[in-house]
Design a protein around this motif. Structure first.
Motif, mmCIF file in Angstrom:
data_model
loop_
_atom_site.group_PDB
_atom_site.id
_atom_site.type_symbol
_atom_site.label_atom_id
_atom_site.label_comp_id
_atom_site.label_asym_id
_atom_site.label_seq_id
_atom_site.Cartn_x
_atom_site.Cartn_y
_atom_site.Cartn_z
ATOM 1 N N GLU A 265 70.648 102.302 85.220
ATOM 2 C CA GLU A 265 69.206 102.471 85.334
ATOM 3 C C GLU A 265 68.746 103.256 84.108
ATOM 4 O O GLU A 265 69.337 104.278 83.774
ATOM 5 N N LEU A 266 67.727 102.765 83.457
ATOM 6 C CA LEU A 266 67.252 103.392 82.230
ATOM 7 C C LEU A 266 65.825 103.887 82.376
ATOM 8 O O LEU A 266 64.995 103.223 82.991
ATOM 9 N N THR A 267 65.552 105.016 81.764
ATOM 10 C CA THR A 267 64.174 105.441 81.573
ATOM 11 C C THR A 267 63.662 104.675 80.357
ATOM 12 O O THR A 267 64.447 104.089 79.599
ATOM 13 N N PHE B 112 59.410 97.730 82.540
ATOM 14 C CA PHE B 112 58.487 98.867 82.422
ATOM 15 C C PHE B 112 57.008 98.474 82.383
ATOM 16 O O PHE B 112 56.152 99.346 82.345
ATOM 17 N N GLY B 113 56.706 97.190 82.335
ATOM 18 C CA GLY B 113 55.318 96.761 82.257
ATOM 19 C C GLY B 113 54.722 97.048 80.891
ATOM 20 O O GLY B 113 55.432 97.261 79.903
ATOM 21 N N ASP B 114 53.408 97.078 80.844
ATOM 22 C CA ASP B 114 52.709 97.268 79.568
ATOM 23 C C ASP B 114 52.954 98.626 78.939
ATOM 24 O O ASP B 114 52.729 98.804 77.751
ATOM 25 N N GLY B 115 53.449 99.578 79.716
ATOM 26 C CA GLY B 115 53.753 100.900 79.171
ATOM 27 C C GLY B 115 54.854 100.885 78.128
ATOM 28 O O GLY B 115 55.035 101.856 77.398
ATOM 29 N N LEU C 216 62.641 105.680 88.735
ATOM 30 C CA LEU C 216 63.707 104.686 88.884
ATOM 31 C C LEU C 216 63.690 104.076 90.281
ATOM 32 O O LEU C 216 63.826 102.857 90.440
ATOM 33 N N ASP C 217 63.494 104.899 91.309
ATOM 34 C CA ASP C 217 63.428 104.397 92.687
ATOM 35 C C ASP C 217 62.243 103.451 92.868
ATOM 36 O O ASP C 217 62.376 102.394 93.494
#
Length: 119
Positions: A5-7, A37-40, A102-103
């Motif tokens: 899982e990545l930030t 992550f979507g548009d972010g 992440l959750d």
């Protein structure tokens, strides 16, 4: 195999190990980041994209807008390319905010799979 899982910050670190000059890889990295992550994630992808000799900001923005947020290419594709470029995921404790993020992303992906599967 379970993917790490990545930030977004970690994904950007991984992305630094991927060559942005192949158009196919360039597109797949956009898909992977937007899916996760979507548009972010646009700014991270755009900074990475700008390393290519043929980079044009307008093309990058247009391409990003055309990518579907929940396509078939996911974060595993970015991880695969980054590892091929020498990246290794870091092992570290997550902050409470990172664990929540992440959750939430994991729950969103599960919900999307249920919707896509029709049940």
């Amino acid at each position: 195999m379970t993917l790490p899982e990545l930030t977004l910050e970690e994904a950007e670190e991984a992305l630094a190990h991927v060559d942005p000059h192949s158009r196919d890889v360039w597109l797949r990295m956009a898909m992977a980041l937007k899916s996760e992550f979507g548009d972010g994630a646009f700014e991270a992808w755009d900074r990475w994209s700008a390393q290519a000799q043929n980079y044009r900001e307008r093309d990058a923005r247009t391409q990003w807008r055309s990518v579907k947020p929940h396509g078939r290419v996911g974060i595993g594709t970015l991880i695969h390319h980054a590892k091929a470029g020498g990246w290794q995921p870091r092992r570290r404790e997550r902050s409470e905010a990172e664990r929540r993020d992440l959750d939430e992303r994991q729950k969103r992906r599960q919900q999307e799979r249920r919707v896509a599967g029709g049940g």
